[in-house]
Enzyme design. Sequence first.
Site, PDB file in Angstrom:
ATOM      1  N   HIS A  31      58.837  40.360 -11.724  1.00 26.31           N
ATOM      2  CA  HIS A  31      58.919  40.420 -13.180  1.00 26.31           C
ATOM      3  C   HIS A  31      59.829  39.331 -13.746  1.00 26.31           C
ATOM      4  CE1 HIS A  31      57.797  44.597 -12.053  1.00 26.31           C
ATOM      5  NE2 HIS A  31      57.019  44.478 -13.121  1.00 26.31           N
TER       6      HIS A  31
ATOM      7  N   ASN B 228      48.563  45.951 -11.512  1.00 31.72           N
ATOM      8  CA  ASN B 228      48.853  47.228 -10.850  1.00 31.72           C
ATOM      9  C   ASN B 228      47.670  47.733 -10.026  1.00 31.72           C
ATOM     10  OD1 ASN B 228      51.622  47.807 -11.709  1.00 31.72           O
ATOM     11  ND2 ASN B 228      50.756  47.891 -13.763  1.00 31.72           N
TER      12      ASN B 228
ATOM     13  N   ASP C 106      63.407  41.684  -8.160  1.00 33.54           N
ATOM     14  CA  ASP C 106      62.240  42.204  -7.444  1.00 33.54           C
ATOM     15  C   ASP C 106      61.220  41.122  -7.128  1.00 33.54           C
ATOM     16  OD1 ASP C 106      61.011  41.728  -9.897  1.00 33.54           O
ATOM     17  OD2 ASP C 106      60.695  43.830 -10.380  1.00 33.54           O
TER      18      ASP C 106
ATOM     19  N   SER D  25      53.582  45.881 -17.302  1.00 35.16           N
ATOM     20  CA  SER D  25      55.006  45.553 -17.372  1.00 35.16           C
ATOM     21  C   SER D  25      55.269  44.086 -17.675  1.00 35.16           C
ATOM     22  CB  SER D  25      55.700  45.948 -16.065  1.00 35.16           C
ATOM     23  OG  SER D  25      55.099  45.292 -14.959  1.00 35.16           O
TER      24      SER D  25
ATOM     25  N   GLY E 130      53.397  49.761 -15.637  1.00 31.21           N
ATOM     26  CA  GLY E 130      52.714  50.583 -14.654  1.00 31.21           C
ATOM     27  C   GLY E 130      51.260  50.858 -14.937  1.00 31.21           C
TER      28      GLY E 130
END
Length: 214
Positions: A182, A98, A179, A32, A69
């Site tokens: 990112h 991840n 979040d 991502s 992801g």
Amino acid sequence: MRWLSFLLVLTFSLQAHSLQAHNARLLIVGDSLSAGYQMSVDQAWPSLLAQALQKYNRSVTVVNASISGDTTGNSLTRLPQLLQQHTPDYVLLELGANDGLRGFSPQIPQQNLARMIDLVTQSGAQAILMQIRIPPNYGKRYSNAFAAIYPKLAQEKQVPLLPFFLEQVIIRPEWMKSDGLHPNEKAQPWIAEWMAQQLSPLMASSTDSGMSSS
């Protein structure tokens, strides 16, 4: 007139071939952080990278094969087809976050990335590895063990290791999504410029001979 037309066509063809001969291809395989999380593809830094590299006299076609992801295992499965389809000159591996966020043993991304580097090298392309770090709340021991796999791999496989661009972005809250993981749209142009600065020394310039784009 026919000879003149023939010469014009021949000259144009040679010029077009010369331009193509110096247009290298960079394949980005990431998660991502490179896929443009929750934004349009044209806003993500890989879409801005080719233009940023031109400032360094690097003519590069950028193919972004990043998927939000993705773990190193996911990308390892996809890599052979990507190499066959795009025949890149360079492959940037921006992977592992991840794996870390899911608490995988560091040996898993290390083994997967090692295999990916081998596949890239066997294809005739130059592998480029990016350092990945995970949030400190996973514990210092795990975080340090995870971060250590990247310089180890770079040394063992003799591939360039780029710094983790997120470390330069996360210190500016206005560049991060809510979040905290990112970069947002505002950060993408800066990331593209920073990546161009990091990548350009590793690539042949547009005036160098021997580069080819498939």
